[in-house]
Design a protein around this motif. Sequence first.
Motif, PDB file in Angstrom:
ATOM      1  N   ARG A  78       0.838  -1.212   0.000  1.00  0.00           N
ATOM      2  CA  ARG A  78       0.000   0.000   0.000  1.00  0.00           C
ATOM      3  C   ARG A  78       0.870   1.258   0.000  1.00  0.00           C
ATOM      4  NH1 ARG A  78      -3.127  -0.825   5.079  1.00  0.00           N
ATOM      5  NH2 ARG A  78      -3.136   1.440   5.054  1.00  0.00           N
ATOM      6  N   VAL A  79       1.932   1.256   0.809  1.00  0.00           N
ATOM      7  CA  VAL A  79       2.842   2.410   0.867  1.00  0.00           C
ATOM      8  C   VAL A  79       3.472   2.652  -0.503  1.00  0.00           C
ATOM      9  CG1 VAL A  79       5.025   3.271   1.828  1.00  0.00           C
ATOM     10  CG2 VAL A  79       3.344   2.178   3.336  1.00  0.00           C
ATOM     11  N   LEU A  80       3.958   1.585  -1.121  1.00  0.00           N
ATOM     12  CA  LEU A  80       4.635   1.721  -2.412  1.00  0.00           C
ATOM     13  C   LEU A  80       3.674   2.159  -3.517  1.00  0.00           C
ATOM     14  CD1 LEU A  80       7.022  -1.355  -2.187  1.00  0.00           C
ATOM     15  CD2 LEU A  80       7.662   1.076  -2.095  1.00  0.00           C
ATOM     16  N   LEU A  81       2.446   1.638  -3.501  1.00  0.00           N
ATOM     17  CA  LEU A  81       1.458   2.074  -4.491  1.00  0.00           C
ATOM     18  C   LEU A  81       1.180   3.564  -4.347  1.00  0.00           C
ATOM     19  CD1 LEU A  81      -1.261  -0.756  -4.600  1.00  0.00           C
ATOM     20  CD2 LEU A  81       0.333  -0.078  -6.404  1.00  0.00           C
ATOM     21  N   TRP A  82       0.993   4.014  -3.109  1.00  0.00           N
ATOM     22  CA  TRP A  82       0.718   5.436  -2.855  1.00  0.00           C
ATOM     23  C   TRP A  82       1.913   6.279  -3.308  1.00  0.00           C
ATOM     24  CZ3 TRP A  82       1.786  10.108  -0.918  1.00  0.00           C
ATOM     25  CH2 TRP A  82       0.724  10.977  -0.661  1.00  0.00           C
ATOM     26  N   ALA A  83       3.091   5.833  -2.971  1.00  0.00           N
ATOM     27  CA  ALA A  83       4.308   6.571  -3.326  1.00  0.00           C
ATOM     28  C   ALA A  83       4.477   6.663  -4.840  1.00  0.00           C
ATOM     29  CB  ALA A  83       5.527   5.905  -2.697  1.00  0.00           C
ATOM     30  N   ASN A  84       4.224   5.572  -5.551  1.00  0.00           N
ATOM     31  CA  ASN A  84       4.339   5.586  -7.015  1.00  0.00           C
ATOM     32  C   ASN A  84       3.302   6.512  -7.636  1.00  0.00           C
ATOM     33  OD1 ASN A  84       6.492   3.821  -7.065  1.00  0.00           O
ATOM     34  ND2 ASN A  84       5.213   2.003  -7.312  1.00  0.00           N
ATOM     35  N   ARG A  85       2.086   6.448  -7.118  1.00  0.00           N
ATOM     36  CA  ARG A  85       1.003   7.289  -7.648  1.00  0.00           C
ATOM     37  C   ARG A  85       1.309   8.769  -7.468  1.00  0.00           C
ATOM     38  NH1 ARG A  85      -3.419   5.888  -4.464  1.00  0.00           N
ATOM     39  NH2 ARG A  85      -2.951   3.758  -5.038  1.00  0.00           N
ATOM     40  N   HIS A  86       2.048   9.113  -6.414  1.00  0.00           N
ATOM     41  CA  HIS A  86       2.342  10.513  -6.114  1.00  0.00           C
ATOM     42  C   HIS A  86       3.802  10.881  -6.399  1.00  0.00           C
ATOM     43  CE1 HIS A  86      -1.389   9.701  -3.937  1.00  0.00           C
ATOM     44  NE2 HIS A  86      -1.647  10.975  -4.172  1.00  0.00           N
ATOM     45  N   SER A  87       4.492  10.020  -7.132  1.00  0.00           N
ATOM     46  CA  SER A  87       5.872  10.269  -7.589  1.00  0.00           C
ATOM     47  C   SER A  87       6.831  10.646  -6.463  1.00  0.00           C
ATOM     48  CB  SER A  87       5.890  11.378  -8.659  1.00  0.00           C
ATOM     49  OG  SER A  87       5.065  11.023  -9.734  1.00  0.00           O
ATOM     50  N   LEU A  88       6.761   9.908  -5.379  1.00  0.00           N
ATOM     51  CA  LEU A  88       7.685  10.159  -4.263  1.00  0.00           C
ATOM     52  C   LEU A  88       9.007   9.462  -4.519  1.00  0.00           C
ATOM     53  CD1 LEU A  88       5.538   9.728  -1.031  1.00  0.00           C
ATOM     54  CD2 LEU A  88       6.113  11.827  -2.240  1.00  0.00           C
ATOM     55  N   PRO A  90      12.377   7.478  -3.152  1.00  0.00           N
ATOM     56  CA  PRO A  90      12.581   6.544  -2.032  1.00  0.00           C
ATOM     57  C   PRO A  90      12.959   7.259  -0.731  1.00  0.00           C
ATOM     58  CG  PRO A  90      13.566   5.651  -4.011  1.00  0.00           C
ATOM     59  CD  PRO A  90      13.110   7.045  -4.356  1.00  0.00           C
ATOM     60  N   GLU A  91      13.785   8.294  -0.824  1.00  0.00           N
ATOM     61  CA  GLU A  91      14.203   9.023   0.378  1.00  0.00           C
ATOM     62  C   GLU A  91      13.013   9.687   1.071  1.00  0.00           C
ATOM     63  OE1 GLU A  91      15.488   9.359  -2.657  1.00  0.00           O
ATOM     64  OE2 GLU A  91      17.647   8.973  -2.528  1.00  0.00           O
ATOM     65  N   ASP A  92      12.051  10.173   0.275  1.00  0.00           N
ATOM     66  CA  ASP A  92      10.862  10.795   0.849  1.00  0.00           C
ATOM     67  C   ASP A  92       9.998   9.754   1.558  1.00  0.00           C
ATOM     68  OD1 ASP A  92      11.713  13.198  -0.324  1.00  0.00           O
ATOM     69  OD2 ASP A  92      10.510  12.859  -2.127  1.00  0.00           O
ATOM     70  N   VAL A  93       9.882   8.596   0.940  1.00  0.00           N
ATOM     71  CA  VAL A  93       9.098   7.515   1.552  1.00  0.00           C
ATOM     72  C   VAL A  93       9.742   7.099   2.867  1.00  0.00           C
ATOM     73  CG1 VAL A  93       8.254   5.148   1.280  1.00  0.00           C
ATOM     74  CG2 VAL A  93       8.266   6.705  -0.692  1.00  0.00           C
ATOM     75  N   LEU A  94      11.066   6.936   2.871  1.00  0.00           N
ATOM     76  CA  LEU A  94      11.765   6.526   4.091  1.00  0.00           C
ATOM     77  C   LEU A  94      11.656   7.583   5.185  1.00  0.00           C
ATOM     78  CD1 LEU A  94      14.874   4.759   2.577  1.00  0.00           C
ATOM     79  CD2 LEU A  94      13.039   3.713   3.913  1.00  0.00           C
ATOM     80  N   HIS A  95      11.775   8.847   4.828  1.00  0.00           N
ATOM     81  CA  HIS A  95      11.627   9.918   5.825  1.00  0.00           C
ATOM     82  C   HIS A  95      10.227   9.843   6.440  1.00  0.00           C
ATOM     83  CE1 HIS A  95      13.110  14.002   7.208  1.00  0.00           C
ATOM     84  NE2 HIS A  95      11.913  13.882   7.758  1.00  0.00           N
ATOM     85  N   THR A  96       9.232   9.642   5.602  1.00  0.00           N
ATOM     86  CA  THR A  96       7.834   9.605   6.056  1.00  0.00           C
ATOM     87  C   THR A  96       7.577   8.430   6.980  1.00  0.00           C
ATOM     88  OG1 THR A  96       7.196  10.670   3.981  1.00  0.00           O
ATOM     89  CG2 THR A  96       5.451   9.591   5.252  1.00  0.00           C
TER      90      THR A  96
END
Length: 198
Positions: A78-88, A90-96
């Motif tokens: 779910r995290v990765l799908l959301w991140a891909n949809r919003h063009s995040l 990897p560093e932004d995902v990890l910070h979050t």
Amino acid sequence: AETKDVLAFDTGPGNMLVDALVVHFSAGRLRYDRDARMARRGQPALALLAVLREDPFFRRQPPKSAGREQFGPAFIHRVLLWANRHSLRPEDVLHTVTLLTPLTILDALDRWVAPRLCIDDVIVSGGGAHNPLLMAHLGAGLPGVQIIPSGHLGVPEDAKEAFAFAVLAYETLHKRPSSLPAATGARRPAVLGKIARP
């Protein structure tokens, strides 16, 4: 204090999400985000953070336990799908997801611990105790509270679970209950595990 007065529960995923995402983003080359190096290169995605904090686990009252059933592959997906949809990045995902842990700890302390007792000290252990980004946010949310690494009390941060299981085994060997209904939700205390002699 009576054992019925013990309050013990998981507040969320701890470092589980960060570690799994580091493995994913590094194609298995890394197992964890040493010193939050990757996360600190990113920016928090507040919208993703809000989505993650809506998970029903965080609103459930204790006793509760978190593991891969709640925060494993399906949650990561779910995290990765959301991140891909919003063009995040990897560093932004990890910070979050790094921010998720201290925020859910602070929320749990505020909801379920602070109404029952005054919090003077918080003892930290596990991999998150070595994560400066996580610890900075935890400390910022607990002004006036002393944050103590478990190693200062004789239990190395990376050996908490080994110590805990040794205590549980010791209690089982002596036929004493080591499950607390207030912490586990069980109906009564129980001797845990089995002794298998050669």
